[in-house]
Design an enzyme around this catalytic site. Structure first.
Site, PDB file in Angstrom:
ATOM      1  N   GLU A 130       0.816  -1.227   0.000  1.00 38.14           N
ATOM      2  CA  GLU A 130       0.000   0.000   0.000  1.00 38.14           C
ATOM      3  C   GLU A 130       0.845   1.272   0.000  1.00 38.14           C
ATOM      4  O   GLU A 130       0.633   2.178   0.804  1.00 38.14           O
ATOM      5  CB  GLU A 130      -0.993  -0.048   1.179  1.00 38.14           C
ATOM      6  CG  GLU A 130      -1.878  -1.278   1.116  1.00 38.14           C
ATOM      7  CD  GLU A 130      -2.766  -1.509   2.351  1.00 38.14           C
ATOM      8  OE1 GLU A 130      -2.717  -0.704   3.293  1.00 38.14           O
ATOM      9  OE2 GLU A 130      -3.510  -2.510   2.351  1.00 38.14           O
ATOM     10  N   ASN A 171       2.079  -4.803  -3.365  1.00 38.58           N
ATOM     11  CA  ASN A 171       0.702  -5.243  -3.093  1.00 38.58           C
ATOM     12  C   ASN A 171      -0.141  -4.034  -2.698  1.00 38.58           C
ATOM     13  O   ASN A 171       0.311  -3.183  -1.920  1.00 38.58           O
ATOM     14  CB  ASN A 171       0.775  -6.243  -1.910  1.00 38.58           C
ATOM     15  CG  ASN A 171      -0.505  -6.990  -1.657  1.00 38.58           C
ATOM     16  OD1 ASN A 171      -1.069  -7.588  -2.578  1.00 38.58           O
ATOM     17  ND2 ASN A 171      -0.986  -6.970  -0.415  1.00 38.58           N
ATOM     18  N   HIS A 207     -10.103  -6.066  -2.720  1.00 43.26           N
ATOM     19  CA  HIS A 207     -11.178  -5.768  -1.752  1.00 43.26           C
ATOM     20  C   HIS A 207     -12.241  -4.942  -2.478  1.00 43.26           C
ATOM     21  O   HIS A 207     -12.044  -3.753  -2.731  1.00 43.26           O
ATOM     22  CB  HIS A 207     -10.629  -4.976  -0.557  1.00 43.26           C
ATOM     23  CG  HIS A 207      -9.702  -5.756   0.305  1.00 43.26           C
ATOM     24  ND1 HIS A 207     -10.121  -6.843   1.058  1.00 43.26           N
ATOM     25  CD2 HIS A 207      -8.376  -5.634   0.533  1.00 43.26           C
ATOM     26  CE1 HIS A 207      -9.086  -7.338   1.717  1.00 43.26           C
ATOM     27  NE2 HIS A 207      -8.018  -6.636   1.414  1.00 43.26           N
ATOM     28  N   GLU A 236      -6.026 -10.687  -1.821  1.00 46.30           N
ATOM     29  CA  GLU A 236      -6.885 -10.492  -0.634  1.00 46.30           C
ATOM     30  C   GLU A 236      -8.350 -10.358  -1.047  1.00 46.30           C
ATOM     31  O   GLU A 236      -9.074  -9.512  -0.513  1.00 46.30           O
ATOM     32  CB  GLU A 236      -6.460  -9.227   0.136  1.00 46.30           C
ATOM     33  CG  GLU A 236      -4.997  -9.197   0.530  1.00 46.30           C
ATOM     34  CD  GLU A 236      -4.612  -7.997   1.405  1.00 46.30           C
ATOM     35  OE1 GLU A 236      -5.503  -7.291   1.921  1.00 46.30           O
ATOM     36  OE2 GLU A 236      -3.395  -7.788   1.584  1.00 46.30           O
ATOM     37  N   ASP A 238     -12.068 -10.136  -1.368  1.00 47.15           N
ATOM     38  CA  ASP A 238     -13.376 -10.284  -0.712  1.00 47.15           C
ATOM     39  C   ASP A 238     -14.293  -9.237  -1.324  1.00 47.15           C
ATOM     40  O   ASP A 238     -13.829  -8.213  -1.823  1.00 47.15           O
ATOM     41  CB  ASP A 238     -13.327 -10.228   0.825  1.00 47.15           C
ATOM     42  CG  ASP A 238     -12.637  -9.035   1.422  1.00 47.15           C
ATOM     43  OD1 ASP A 238     -12.489  -8.006   0.727  1.00 47.15           O
ATOM     44  OD2 ASP A 238     -12.257  -9.119   2.611  1.00 47.15           O
TER      45      ASP A 238
HETATM   46  O1  G3I Z   1      -4.437  -8.573  18.579  1.00 49.76           O
HETATM   47  C1  G3I Z   1      -5.332  -7.623  19.138  1.00 49.76           C
HETATM   48  C2  G3I Z   1      -5.987  -8.156  20.364  1.00 49.76           C
HETATM   49  O2  G3I Z   1      -5.014  -8.392  21.332  1.00 49.76           O
HETATM   50  C3  G3I Z   1      -7.033  -7.147  20.843  1.00 49.76           C
HETATM   51  O3  G3I Z   1      -7.725  -7.654  21.928  1.00 49.76           O
HETATM   52  C4  G3I Z   1      -8.011  -6.811  19.739  1.00 49.76           C
HETATM   53  C5  G3I Z   1      -9.023  -5.765  20.139  1.00 49.76           C
HETATM   54  O4  G3I Z   1      -9.376  -4.945  19.051  1.00 49.76           O
HETATM   55  O5  G3I Z   1      -7.302  -6.329  18.634  1.00 49.76           O
HETATM   56  C6  G3I Z   1      -6.382  -7.274  18.105  1.00 49.76           C
HETATM   57  O6  G3I Z   1      -5.744  -6.716  17.006  1.00 49.76           O
HETATM   58  C7  G3I Z   1      -6.537  -6.602  15.836  1.00 49.76           C
HETATM   59  C8  G3I Z   1      -5.872  -7.410  14.735  1.00 49.76           C
HETATM   60  O7  G3I Z   1      -6.586  -7.212  13.536  1.00 49.76           O
HETATM   61  C9  G3I Z   1      -5.823  -8.897  15.052  1.00 49.76           C
HETATM   62  O8  G3I Z   1      -7.122  -9.407  15.159  1.00 49.76           O
HETATM   63  C10 G3I Z   1      -6.615  -5.155  15.458  1.00 49.76           C
HETATM   64  O9  G3I Z   1      -7.361  -4.428  16.416  1.00 49.76           O
HETATM   65  C11 G3I Z   1      -7.256  -5.009  14.105  1.00 49.76           C
HETATM   66  O10 G3I Z   1      -7.156  -3.649  13.689  1.00 49.76           O
HETATM   67  C12 G3I Z   1      -6.559  -5.888  13.106  1.00 49.76           C
HETATM   68  O11 G3I Z   1      -7.218  -5.722  11.866  1.00 49.76           O
HETATM   69  C13 G3I Z   1      -6.550  -6.235  10.745  1.00 49.76           C
HETATM   70  C14 G3I Z   1      -6.239  -5.099   9.771  1.00 49.76           C
HETATM   71  O12 G3I Z   1      -5.622  -5.621   8.624  1.00 49.76           O
HETATM   72  C15 G3I Z   1      -5.355  -4.046  10.386  1.00 49.76           C
HETATM   73  O13 G3I Z   1      -5.084  -3.038   9.479  1.00 49.76           O
HETATM   74  C16 G3I Z   1      -7.455  -7.240  10.065  1.00 49.76           C
HETATM   75  O14 G3I Z   1      -7.632  -8.373  10.918  1.00 49.76           O
HETATM   76  C17 G3I Z   1      -6.848  -7.686   8.731  1.00 49.76           C
HETATM   77  O15 G3I Z   1      -7.792  -8.441   8.022  1.00 49.76           O
HETATM   78  C18 G3I Z   1      -6.487  -6.468   7.900  1.00 49.76           C
HETATM   79  O16 G3I Z   1      -5.875  -6.904   6.715  1.00 49.76           O
HETATM   80  C19 G3I Z   1      -5.507  -5.917   5.782  1.00 49.76           C
HETATM   81  C20 G3I Z   1      -4.240  -6.389   5.096  1.00 49.76           C
HETATM   82  O17 G3I Z   1      -3.233  -6.677   6.031  1.00 49.76           O
HETATM   83  C21 G3I Z   1      -3.741  -5.375   4.071  1.00 49.76           C
HETATM   84  N1  G3I Z   1      -4.789  -5.041   3.126  1.00 49.76           N
HETATM   85  C22 G3I Z   1      -6.071  -4.618   3.712  1.00 49.76           C
HETATM   86  C23 G3I Z   1      -6.573  -5.675   4.693  1.00 49.76           C
HETATM   87  C24 G3I Z   1      -7.939  -5.302   5.240  1.00 49.76           C
HETATM   88  O18 G3I Z   1      -7.878  -4.130   6.006  1.00 49.76           O
END
Ligand code: G3I
Length: 318
Positions: A130, A171, A207, A236, A238
């Site tokens: 990104e 990516n 996405h 990715e 969806d």
């Molecule tokens: O690990 C913590 C946990 O300890 C805590 O209790 C919880 C409470 O919110 O958060 C957890 O972390 C989260 C993490 O995912 C793991 O589940 C974060 O808050 C959350 O923001 C994070 O989101 C991820 C996101 O990237 C972050 O930018 C999504 O799961 C993931 O699907 C998403 O993936 C991204 C790709 O890497 C790049 N392209 C876009 C895509 C979608 O946004």
């Protein structure tokens, strides 16, 4: 043997999914579906910098090592995600704490440590994630500010030194169609390759949302990257919708999954098609877009939706 994995066999394109490590450990039907349906796996979060080095100098490789082990057991390739990004960096990594020269040294060390740790076990790395804005200018990030635009070429050179056998990808999202943003990638890849920088592939995240329309020129777009001599991948995919889902939306979604896969199958070197989670049970979408969801090919009960059938049939026709 009738799943996606079986359908994809012999097409030259692997079918993949992002994996939620908490779900993989706790949900046996989820784990069985990952093994049955997919050739490749991508860690949804556990290879990101905040996850692997939450405290400076203290590494947490465990969850990612678990995924590598699972993949090995099931004959799957692993896409590494991701080395240089503006998001999900550790909280200690700030411009207030370090000088630009220190940040450069930290990025170099991060890439050598992480790529080195997984050396020989990663099929393809999303090296830089990104890096562009929608208008095709470079995104204003800690890396651009501290290192300047050359941070991208440096990241690829370091990753290649650390594991010469991994394919190295750029990516991004919103690059499935022809736009100032995808044009910027086209020009960047051309220029990096002219300079001999080891960039091997372009990842289109995919996405999408049916309410925004489907990228009608996706084939034309993938073709121009293919013609540059790099590999391409959908990394990715969806396709979300405004809830509640209905059969018209679900059908439009299925067409979208098929449209991207067909584009992939119609070019020479589109090496993989990865969905960003395969079940609505664990999808990131509703958490970020509260009115939206139903973005994946399996519902919350892990039952296949029309998008699943379309993916399978599209592979079988290839
Ligand atoms: O690990 C913590 C946990 O300890 C805590 O209790 C919880 C409470 O919110 O958060 C957890 O972390 C989260 C993490 O995912 C793991 O589940 C974060 O808050 C959350 O923001 C994070 O989101 C991820 C996101 O990237 C972050 O930018 C999504 O799961 C993931 O699907 C998403 O993936 C991204 C790709 O890497 C790049 N392209 C876009 C895509 C979608 O946004």
């Amino acid at each position: 043997d009738t799943g996606l994995r079986a359908a994809a066999r012999g097409t030259g394109t692997k079918i993949g999914t992002a994996v939620d490590m908490a779900a993989l450990a706790a949900d046996a039907p989820y784990a069985a579906a990952v093994a049955r349906e997919f050739d490749t796996v991508t860690p949804e979060n556990v290879m990101k910098w905040e996850s692997v080095e939450p405290t400076q100098g203290t590494y947490n490789w465990g969850p990612a090592d678990d995924l590598i082990r699972f993949a090995r057991k099931n004959g799957q390739a692993v896409r590494g995600h991701t080395l240089v990004w503006h998001s999900q960096n550790p909280s200690w990594l700030t411009e207030a704490n370090f000088t630009p020269a220190q940040l450069k040294a930290l990025l170099r060390k991060h890439i050598f440590d992480e790529v080195g740790h997984f050396k020989g076990r990663i099929w393809a790395w999303d090296v830089a994630n990104e890096v562009f804005n929608e208008d095709g200018t470079l995104r204003d990030t800690i890396w651009l500010r501290a290192l300047g635009p050359s941070y991208i070429a440096d990241a690829f050179r370091w990753a290649h030194q650390a594991d010469p056998s991994a394919w190295l990808f750029l990516n991004d999202y919103n690059v499935d169609w022809i736009s100032p943003k995808s044009d910027a990638y086209y020009n960047l890849i051309k220029s990096l390759r002219r300079q001999g920088v080891p960039v091997h592939g372009f990842g289109m995240q995919g996405h999408l949302g049916i309410q925004y329309g489907l990228p009608g020129d996706v084939l034309e777009n993938v073709r121009r990257f293919d013609a540059l001599g790099v590999k391409t991948a959908f990394t990715e995919v969806d396709i979300r919708m405004i809830l509640p889902a209905d059969s018209t939306k679900v059908q439009a979604q299925a067409e979208g999954f098929g449209l991207l896969l067909r584009a992939c199958l119609l070019v020479r070197n589109c090496v993989s098609y990865t969905v960003w989670g395969f079940t609505d049970k664990y999808s990131w979408v509703p958490g970020v877009f509260p009115e939206e969801g139903s973005a994946t090919p399996f519902d919350e009960q892990l039952q296949p939706k029309p998008a699943y059938d379309t993916l399978r049939e599209t592979f079988l026709l290839a």
